[in-house]
Design an enzyme around this catalytic site. Structure first.
Site, PDB file in Angstrom:
ATOM      1  N   ASP A 135       0.847  -1.193   0.000  1.00  0.00           N
ATOM      2  CA  ASP A 135       0.000   0.000   0.000  1.00  0.00           C
ATOM      3  C   ASP A 135       0.882   1.243   0.000  1.00  0.00           C
ATOM      4  OD1 ASP A 135      -1.875   2.102   0.616  1.00  0.00           O
ATOM      5  OD2 ASP A 135      -3.222   0.528   1.330  1.00  0.00           O
ATOM      6  N   ASP A 155      -8.258  -4.593  -1.961  1.00  0.00           N
ATOM      7  CA  ASP A 155      -9.353  -3.616  -1.835  1.00  0.00           C
ATOM      8  C   ASP A 155      -8.934  -2.295  -2.483  1.00  0.00           C
ATOM      9  OD1 ASP A 155     -11.839  -2.591  -1.066  1.00  0.00           O
ATOM     10  OD2 ASP A 155     -11.095  -1.938   0.886  1.00  0.00           O
ATOM     11  N   ASP A 158       3.541  -0.666  -5.865  1.00  0.00           N
ATOM     12  CA  ASP A 158       2.314  -0.702  -6.648  1.00  0.00           C
ATOM     13  C   ASP A 158       1.715  -2.112  -6.581  1.00  0.00           C
ATOM     14  OD1 ASP A 158       0.304  -0.581  -8.471  1.00  0.00           O
ATOM     15  OD2 ASP A 158       1.517   0.135 -10.136  1.00  0.00           O
ATOM     16  N   LYS A 185     -14.973  -2.485  -7.718  1.00  0.00           N
ATOM     17  CA  LYS A 185     -15.713  -1.227  -7.563  1.00  0.00           C
ATOM     18  C   LYS A 185     -16.481  -0.998  -8.862  1.00  0.00           C
ATOM     19  CE  LYS A 185     -13.223  -0.791  -3.813  1.00  0.00           C
ATOM     20  NZ  LYS A 185     -13.696  -0.798  -2.429  1.00  0.00           N
TER      21      LYS A 185
HETATM   22  C1  SAM Z   1     -10.321   1.343  -0.085  1.00  0.00           C
HETATM   23  S1  SAM Z   1      -8.726   1.539   0.609  1.00  0.00           S
HETATM   24  C2  SAM Z   1      -8.481  -0.012   1.375  1.00  0.00           C
HETATM   25  C3  SAM Z   1      -8.519   0.111   2.809  1.00  0.00           C
HETATM   26  C4  SAM Z   1      -8.257  -1.214   3.546  1.00  0.00           C
HETATM   27  N1  SAM Z   1      -9.124  -2.251   3.048  1.00  0.00           N
HETATM   28  C5  SAM Z   1      -8.450  -0.994   4.998  1.00  0.00           C
HETATM   29  O1  SAM Z   1      -9.380  -1.601   5.546  1.00  0.00           O
HETATM   30  O2  SAM Z   1      -7.686  -0.241   5.576  1.00  0.00           O
HETATM   31  C6  SAM Z   1      -7.700   1.427  -0.778  1.00  0.00           C
HETATM   32  C7  SAM Z   1      -6.213   1.416  -0.442  1.00  0.00           C
HETATM   33  O3  SAM Z   1      -5.502   1.065  -1.632  1.00  0.00           O
HETATM   34  C8  SAM Z   1      -4.301   1.807  -1.673  1.00  0.00           C
HETATM   35  N2  SAM Z   1      -3.902   1.825  -3.096  1.00  0.00           N
HETATM   36  C9  SAM Z   1      -4.524   2.425  -4.144  1.00  0.00           C
HETATM   37  N3  SAM Z   1      -3.896   2.158  -5.301  1.00  0.00           N
HETATM   38  C10 SAM Z   1      -2.851   1.345  -4.972  1.00  0.00           C
HETATM   39  C11 SAM Z   1      -1.819   0.710  -5.730  1.00  0.00           C
HETATM   40  N4  SAM Z   1      -1.753   0.827  -7.052  1.00  0.00           N
HETATM   41  N5  SAM Z   1      -0.930  -0.046  -5.062  1.00  0.00           N
HETATM   42  C12 SAM Z   1      -0.990  -0.200  -3.726  1.00  0.00           C
HETATM   43  N6  SAM Z   1      -1.948   0.367  -2.956  1.00  0.00           N
HETATM   44  C13 SAM Z   1      -2.855   1.134  -3.569  1.00  0.00           C
HETATM   45  C14 SAM Z   1      -4.652   3.149  -1.057  1.00  0.00           C
HETATM   46  O4  SAM Z   1      -3.517   3.781  -0.527  1.00  0.00           O
HETATM   47  C15 SAM Z   1      -5.647   2.730   0.039  1.00  0.00           C
HETATM   48  O5  SAM Z   1      -5.015   2.532   1.271  1.00  0.00           O
END
Ligand code: SAM
Length: 127
Positions: free
Chosen positions: A12, A48, A32, A77
């Site tokens: 993350d 997620d 990523d 989503k």
């Molecule tokens: C909807 S939140 C998920 C939260 C997690 N399920 C929780 O309960 O804390 C989406 C997360 O995905 C991360 N994110 C978005 N794009 C990403 C990527 N390409 N690689 C890694 N993390 C990513 C964001 O930083 C965020 O923390």
């Protein structure tokens, strides 16, 4: 997952809850999630990330076809319009690409939260 005794690679870009990090069960990598490759085969992939379903699916398919995990659980989503069509398209595409790769899996999908525009998909690889 930590509460269930698992060791987790948390991929993350964002910060992690300090209390969770204190457990010693988390390896937090600011990479990523779409391109990260695990150092060895794992039990679960949990995703997620808020992005286009097609991107999430491509990543999950890669993990399953390469047997990087035995089970995967991820959210898709959904767009504001034609949600049902999008879910059906995604599930059919997943089924077809696993079948084409000779990977046997059980796929299930639920709309867990009535007020969220997402569905949750679970895939379990079979022998
Ligand atoms: C909807 S939140 C998920 C939260 C997690 N399920 C929780 O309960 O804390 C989406 C997360 O995905 C991360 N994110 C978005 N794009 C990403 C990527 N390409 N690689 C890694 N993390 C990513 C964001 O930083 C965020 O923390």
């Amino acid at each position: 997952m930590v509460q269930r005794g698992m060791y987790v690679y948390a991929i993350d870009n964002g910060p992690m809850e300090p209390q969770l990090m204190k457990t010693g069960q988390i390896d937090h990598l600011k990479e990523d999630g779409f391109t990260w490759e695990p150092p060895q085969r794992l039990d679960w992939l949990v995703c997620d990330i808020v992005d286009k379903p097609v991107r999430v699916l491509a990543m999950v398919e890669r993990w399953l076809i390469r047997k990087w995990c035995k089970e995967a659980i991820f959210n898709l989503k959904l767009p504001m319009k034609k949600r049902w069509e999008e879910v059906m398209r995604c599930l059919t595409a997943l089924e077809e690409s696993l079948e084409k790769a000779g990977v046997h899996a059980t796929i299930s999908c639920r709309h867990l939260f009535h007020d969220r525009e997402e569905v949750t998909v679970h895939v379990r690889l079979r022998d």
